[in-house]
Structures are given as C-alpha cells and as structure tokens.
Design a protein around this motif. Sequence first.
Motif, PDB file in Angstrom:
ATOM      1  N   ILE A  55       3.776  11.858  -4.641  1.00 26.90           N
ATOM      2  CA  ILE A  55       2.519  11.155  -4.916  1.00 26.90           C
ATOM      3  C   ILE A  55       1.365  12.145  -4.866  1.00 26.90           C
ATOM      4  O   ILE A  55       0.480  12.144  -5.732  1.00 26.90           O
ATOM      5  CB  ILE A  55       2.326  10.002  -3.922  1.00 26.90           C
ATOM      6  CG1 ILE A  55       3.396   8.930  -4.157  1.00 26.90           C
ATOM      7  CG2 ILE A  55       0.924   9.403  -4.042  1.00 26.90           C
ATOM      8  CD1 ILE A  55       3.426   7.848  -3.105  1.00 26.90           C
ATOM      9  N   ARG A  56       1.357  12.980  -3.833  1.00 29.60           N
ATOM     10  CA  ARG A  56       0.328  14.017  -3.726  1.00 29.60           C
ATOM     11  C   ARG A  56       0.341  14.916  -4.967  1.00 29.60           C
ATOM     12  O   ARG A  56      -0.694  15.166  -5.585  1.00 29.60           O
ATOM     13  CB  ARG A  56       0.560  14.858  -2.477  1.00 29.60           C
ATOM     14  CG  ARG A  56      -0.325  16.099  -2.416  1.00 29.60           C
ATOM     15  CD  ARG A  56       0.106  17.010  -1.281  1.00 29.60           C
ATOM     16  NE  ARG A  56      -0.710  18.190  -1.239  1.00 29.60           N
ATOM     17  CZ  ARG A  56      -0.463  19.300  -1.906  1.00 29.60           C
ATOM     18  NH1 ARG A  56       0.601  19.354  -2.689  1.00 29.60           N
ATOM     19  NH2 ARG A  56      -1.270  20.339  -1.810  1.00 29.60           N
ATOM     20  N   LEU A  78      -1.834   6.115   0.915  1.00 29.63           N
ATOM     21  CA  LEU A  78      -3.074   5.490   0.479  1.00 29.63           C
ATOM     22  C   LEU A  78      -3.742   6.429  -0.521  1.00 29.63           C
ATOM     23  O   LEU A  78      -4.105   7.555  -0.185  1.00 29.63           O
ATOM     24  CB  LEU A  78      -4.004   5.237   1.670  1.00 29.63           C
ATOM     25  CG  LEU A  78      -3.602   4.110   2.621  1.00 29.63           C
ATOM     26  CD1 LEU A  78      -4.590   4.043   3.773  1.00 29.63           C
ATOM     27  CD2 LEU A  78      -3.535   2.776   1.895  1.00 29.63           C
ATOM     28  N   ILE A  79      -3.875   5.942  -1.743  1.00 27.65           N
ATOM     29  CA  ILE A  79      -4.542   6.696  -2.801  1.00 27.65           C
ATOM     30  C   ILE A  79      -5.964   6.163  -2.891  1.00 27.65           C
ATOM     31  O   ILE A  79      -6.182   5.033  -3.321  1.00 27.65           O
ATOM     32  CB  ILE A  79      -3.807   6.542  -4.146  1.00 27.65           C
ATOM     33  CG1 ILE A  79      -2.353   6.999  -4.002  1.00 27.65           C
ATOM     34  CG2 ILE A  79      -4.512   7.326  -5.237  1.00 27.65           C
ATOM     35  CD1 ILE A  79      -1.517   6.777  -5.252  1.00 27.65           C
ATOM     36  N   ALA A 108      -5.609   2.380  -2.376  1.00 28.71           N
ATOM     37  CA  ALA A 108      -4.446   1.705  -2.931  1.00 28.71           C
ATOM     38  C   ALA A 108      -3.191   2.068  -2.150  1.00 28.71           C
ATOM     39  O   ALA A 108      -2.837   3.243  -2.052  1.00 28.71           O
ATOM     40  CB  ALA A 108      -4.270   2.095  -4.397  1.00 28.71           C
ATOM     41  N   PRO A 109      -2.491   1.079  -1.582  1.00 33.45           N
ATOM     42  CA  PRO A 109      -1.293   1.366  -0.790  1.00 33.45           C
ATOM     43  C   PRO A 109      -0.042   1.474  -1.657  1.00 33.45           C
ATOM     44  O   PRO A 109       0.231   0.604  -2.486  1.00 33.45           O
ATOM     45  CB  PRO A 109      -1.211   0.154   0.142  1.00 33.45           C
ATOM     46  CG  PRO A 109      -1.795  -0.959  -0.678  1.00 33.45           C
ATOM     47  CD  PRO A 109      -2.842  -0.345  -1.564  1.00 33.45           C
ATOM     48  N   VAL A 110       0.717   2.538  -1.444  1.00 33.71           N
ATOM     49  CA  VAL A 110       1.964   2.756  -2.182  1.00 33.71           C
ATOM     50  C   VAL A 110       3.081   2.982  -1.170  1.00 33.71           C
ATOM     51  O   VAL A 110       3.061   3.973  -0.441  1.00 33.71           O
ATOM     52  CB  VAL A 110       1.844   3.971  -3.120  1.00 33.71           C
ATOM     53  CG1 VAL A 110       3.163   4.204  -3.861  1.00 33.71           C
ATOM     54  CG2 VAL A 110       0.710   3.770  -4.125  1.00 33.71           C
ATOM     55  N   ALA A 203       2.787   2.097  -8.863  1.00 31.20           N
ATOM     56  CA  ALA A 203       2.703   0.657  -8.647  1.00 31.20           C
ATOM     57  C   ALA A 203       2.684   0.355  -7.153  1.00 31.20           C
ATOM     58  O   ALA A 203       3.111   1.168  -6.327  1.00 31.20           O
ATOM     59  CB  ALA A 203       3.872  -0.054  -9.310  1.00 31.20           C
ATOM     60  N   PHE A 204       2.196  -0.810  -6.802  1.00 32.35           N
ATOM     61  CA  PHE A 204       2.061  -1.182  -5.402  1.00 32.35           C
ATOM     62  C   PHE A 204       3.389  -1.562  -4.746  1.00 32.35           C
ATOM     63  O   PHE A 204       3.401  -1.976  -3.586  1.00 32.35           O
ATOM     64  CB  PHE A 204       1.059  -2.327  -5.260  1.00 32.35           C
ATOM     65  CG  PHE A 204      -0.364  -1.921  -5.528  1.00 32.35           C
ATOM     66  CD1 PHE A 204      -0.759  -0.591  -5.507  1.00 32.35           C
ATOM     67  CD2 PHE A 204      -1.314  -2.880  -5.803  1.00 32.35           C
ATOM     68  CE1 PHE A 204      -2.061  -0.215  -5.750  1.00 32.35           C
ATOM     69  CE2 PHE A 204      -2.641  -2.521  -6.046  1.00 32.35           C
ATOM     70  CZ  PHE A 204      -3.015  -1.188  -6.019  1.00 32.35           C
TER      71      PHE A 204
END
Length: 345
Positions: A55-56, A78-79, A108-110, A203-204
């Motif tokens: 993600i990073r 968290l983005i 935004a939580p992933v 997506a979440f």
Amino acid sequence: MKRPALKSSPLFRNGFPLIAGATLLVACSASDGLQADQHDQASLSDRPDMRCEQIRNSVVEAGFSDKVSVTCDGARALIASDTYPDHEKMTGIVGTNEQVPVPADYAAPVPLNPVLGTSPVTRDAALAVAVNGVPIFDYTGGGEMTQADLQHHQAQHDTLQTKQLDACGGHAGRGDDYHYHVKPACMIAEMKNSGDAAIIGWAFDGFPIFGDNNPDGSAIKPGDLDICNGQPDGVYGYRYHTSEAAPYIVQCLMGEVADIRDLPRVAPLQPAGGGPGLAPGRPPSGGVDNLVFTEHDDGRRTMEYSYQGQDYYMNYSPADEDGCYVFETRTVTNQGDVKTGTYCR
C-alpha cells in the motif's frame, strides 16, 4: 487531524491545503527480503506487513507521497489526504448538483489481512480510495444499491451517462467533497508509474484496484469480471478493475468488512457561527451550460455556469480560520438569490 499553518506549510497550493502532515508514515516492514511489487511472489493475503508495504509503495511509486500519508497499525492501513487532487476538476459537468470541491481531511481504512466474503456489500458512500487520496464511489448517484440493483445497469442513476462527472471521472458530492465515480483518468495520467501493472487504488475490503487490463497487460475477457468488477488474483487473493462499460469501477465489495457503518464519510460544511448546515444542491432540470471551474492564484475558487439564459456562480476562498471558507453564491437551487457566508469543515 489538525491542518498545518496555511502560509508556512509546503503542502498548500494556491492557498488551499493539500494534507495535514507531510511525512509519509508507515509502521510496517519489508522483512525476509520479499518484494511486494513483484506479481510472481507468494500470496500477500496472509502477510499484513507486506500488504502494508505494498500500500505504501503504491502511493510512493505513483508520485503522491508528498500529499498522501499511509500509517499501519497491524490490522489496517490508513490512507490519509484532503481529497483535493491537483488535476483539473468540475469543468464540463452538465448535470451539476451545484456543489463545489472543498478540501476535507479523510482517512481511508484498508484492511491488511483481507478475506473474501460470501456476498457483495454495498453502501451509499465511498467503497475505495485512489492512490492520490481521493475517495472512489460506485458509478451511481442515487443512493445505496440493493442486491437486485447490482444485477442491472442503473441508467437513470449512472453519473457518467447523466453527465454529472467532469473529464477526470469525478465531481463534488453532498459534502462538497471531490470524489470519483468512474476511472480516474486524470489521476492515472499524472501517475509516475502509470501502466497496467500500477495499482490505482485500494478498496475498503483490502483488495487493490487496477486499470482496464490485467496487470500483465493482457486484455480482460468478457465474463472474467464478477458483479463487483473484480476477479481472483494470485498475489493479492482478489483484485478490482476499471472498465469502459458499466459499472466502470468498483460497484460493490467482495471482501469482508467488519462494520460498513464505520467507514468514513465527509460531513457537509457547517456555518462558522453555528446553526443548520448548507442544504444539498438540487440538479437543475435538463442540466446547465458552459460550466467552468477555475482556481485563481490568490486562493479563490469559482464555478460559473448558465441555465436557461441566466448566469450563475459559486465563489469561495480560504477564511482566516483554519478549515473555513468564505462563500458567495448565486445558484438555481436558491432561485438566483445571492447568498454569502463562512462555512467550515
């Protein structure tokens, strides 16, 4: 999340905040020599540390790490951003709801250990977040879709076909927040790693989003994508795609979500002195003409358009108080009356 000072932060452009906190924070590790950017590696589904690193990397490699932060706590990433992208916004919209894009702190939580569910999940708000920090909704603008709605194209609520979107695939919603409803074309054009292998969002439920083709560049065959616009993936367990035809982007979530009610929303602006917030705009019948959104060098933003031969506008600029904006508007929703006021996040 508190914003930095307006004049001193390098994360402000033309007087508008980009994000609170410039540093990219990642509490994860790329241990054991594994490289999360290789599609032939072992599955990431049971490696939260590697999912965090991926993600990073998706944000860093796309070139948005100066405006988007990623933090991980072992269970989720968290983005965080202010949802206000650098690319052009709003211009060309016909079916406007007479709302404008105003920066909004958004985290935004992933999930870092995603699990596929047994049935698709929907909601009347964001289902995902792009790597530039802008939320991603499904293609509709008519509220939450039912399970039956997922089976058929909702033409009357299709934000693309009803000309509610700008050329970049987005618009401002009822919270005066900018978000995407279809493929974020302008963001993809800005990405430093733009290409079929690049992740364009998350997506979440924890699964990544890719473009119109498979990550190896091959075309997606008819019938490969499921009802949510996704398919199995050997690395991530599952992945979503954008598509030229409806549903264009993530339509629903195939992964488990602990409590969908806890997923973030952007609240409407509130009057600086208290009292009721701004009522949502009402799309003028038949749409407007010549809508142009302009970002001025002094920090002002203007949205100008015409309707049935009359000119309308929405002007706003940062107020002295952090997170507040001074508005002057003449809208169809308000019967052409000029309205002024200061509104805050």
